[in-house]
Design a protein around this motif. Structure first.
Motif, mmCIF file in Angstrom:
data_model
loop_
_atom_site.group_PDB
_atom_site.id
_atom_site.type_symbol
_atom_site.label_atom_id
_atom_site.label_comp_id
_atom_site.label_asym_id
_atom_site.label_seq_id
_atom_site.Cartn_x
_atom_site.Cartn_y
_atom_site.Cartn_z
ATOM 1 N N TRP A 81 35.396 39.056 41.098
ATOM 2 C CA TRP A 81 36.477 38.187 41.576
ATOM 3 C C TRP A 81 36.002 36.754 41.739
ATOM 4 O O TRP A 81 36.772 35.825 41.555
ATOM 5 C CB TRP A 81 37.175 38.729 42.809
ATOM 6 N N MET A 82 34.729 36.559 42.058
ATOM 7 C CA MET A 82 34.205 35.194 42.140
ATOM 8 C C MET A 82 34.187 34.530 40.766
ATOM 9 O O MET A 82 34.469 33.334 40.648
ATOM 10 C CB MET A 82 32.805 35.197 42.750
ATOM 11 N N ALA A 83 33.848 35.292 39.724
ATOM 12 C CA ALA A 83 33.839 34.739 38.366
ATOM 13 C C ALA A 83 35.241 34.316 37.948
ATOM 14 O O ALA A 83 35.420 33.245 37.353
ATOM 15 C CB ALA A 83 33.263 35.757 37.387
ATOM 16 N N LEU A 84 36.224 35.132 38.277
ATOM 17 C CA LEU A 84 37.607 34.772 37.951
ATOM 18 C C LEU A 84 38.034 33.517 38.725
ATOM 19 O O LEU A 84 38.666 32.619 38.160
ATOM 20 C CB LEU A 84 38.545 35.937 38.262
ATOM 21 N N GLU A 85 37.671 33.455 39.988
ATOM 22 C CA GLU A 85 38.008 32.300 40.822
ATOM 23 C C GLU A 85 37.313 31.026 40.310
ATOM 24 O O GLU A 85 37.959 29.995 40.107
ATOM 25 C CB GLU A 85 37.592 32.576 42.267
ATOM 26 N N LEU A 86 36.010 31.094 40.111
ATOM 27 C CA LEU A 86 35.258 29.910 39.692
ATOM 28 C C LEU A 86 35.639 29.455 38.290
ATOM 29 O O LEU A 86 35.725 28.247 38.027
ATOM 30 C CB LEU A 86 33.752 30.169 39.793
ATOM 31 N N ALA A 87 35.887 30.395 37.389
ATOM 32 C CA ALA A 87 36.345 30.026 36.048
ATOM 33 C C ALA A 87 37.683 29.298 36.132
ATOM 34 O O ALA A 87 37.918 28.322 35.408
ATOM 35 C CB ALA A 87 36.453 31.258 35.162
ATOM 36 N N THR A 88 38.539 29.750 37.034
ATOM 37 C CA THR A 88 39.832 29.087 37.233
ATOM 38 C C THR A 88 39.638 27.668 37.737
ATOM 39 O O THR A 88 40.295 26.736 37.266
ATOM 40 C CB THR A 88 40.705 29.895 38.212
ATOM 41 N N TYR A 89 38.726 27.483 38.693
ATOM 42 C CA TYR A 89 38.447 26.125 39.186
ATOM 43 C C TYR A 89 38.011 25.212 38.044
ATOM 44 O O TYR A 89 38.506 24.099 37.891
ATOM 45 C CB TYR A 89 37.344 26.130 40.253
ATOM 46 N N GLY A 90 37.034 25.678 37.254
ATOM 47 C CA GLY A 90 36.542 24.861 36.148
ATOM 48 C C GLY A 90 37.611 24.546 35.125
ATOM 49 O O GLY A 90 37.701 23.420 34.627
ATOM 50 N N LEU A 91 38.442 25.538 34.817
ATOM 51 C CA LEU A 91 39.511 25.354 33.842
ATOM 52 C C LEU A 91 40.576 24.389 34.356
ATOM 53 O O LEU A 91 40.910 23.403 33.689
ATOM 54 C CB LEU A 91 40.157 26.707 33.509
#
Length: 176
Positions: A81-91
């Protein structure tokens, strides 16, 4: 001289390295790390400076690499879930910042706030889904507490530090 792509790749690698090391400063007290959100800073800066694609890649890789190298966060479900969250931030921060055109401090704030809101929603949805699969559940109250109340120090830090770093970088670039 280096191409823009080479420059961005090296800069993204630097942000990935910072994201791996920065949480070590708060590793002794889990609650401080959960509140200051140290992995968010390099991912958001990467999205702003390198673009959405690099920000997404760094955000997606960072929790998994930290899990494999340092054992934290636990690979499943936290790193997922952190990867999904952080990828969303970067995107999101990269897309919004690029769409705004002229680079002003206001654009940094708009991009940052948009990414923070969308990233929190993705974090809550992915955490609810993954915890729901294990019958642990994730309530709206837990979402508000974890996503906003407990994270308030990190949110404030991001709202101060990221625009400050972008302003300093802009001034540095204008003098070189």
């Amino acid at each position: 001289m280096y191409s823009k792509q080479q420059y961005r790749t090296v800069l993204a690698a630097l942000f990935l390295a910072v994201g791996l090391v920065l949480p070590l400063l708060t590793a002794q007290v889990k609650e401080i790390g959960d509140s200051l959100l140290p992995m968010h800073l390099p991912v958001m800066l990467c999205g702003l400076l390198c673009g959405a694609a690099y920000g997404t890649a760094v955000g997606a890789m960072l929790p998994f690499l930290r899990s494999v190298i340092f054992g934290m966060p636990p690979l499943y479900p936290n790193a997922l879930w952190m990867a999904l969250e952080l990828a969303t931030y970067g995107l999101v921060i990269g897309l919004v910042y690029a769409a705004l055109g002229r680079r002003r401090l206001l654009h940094v704030y708009v991009s940052l706030l948009t990414a923070m809101l969308v990233g929190r929603l993705v974090w809550g949805a992915s955490k609810a889904l993954l915890l729901g699969l294990s019958d642990k559940g994730f309530t709206l109250q837990a979402f508000i507490a974890g996503g906003f109340v407990d994270a308030l120090p990190g949110i404030v830090l991001q709202l101060i530090l990221i625009p400050l770093l972008m302003t300093l970088l802009r001034k540095w670039r204008s003098t070189t």
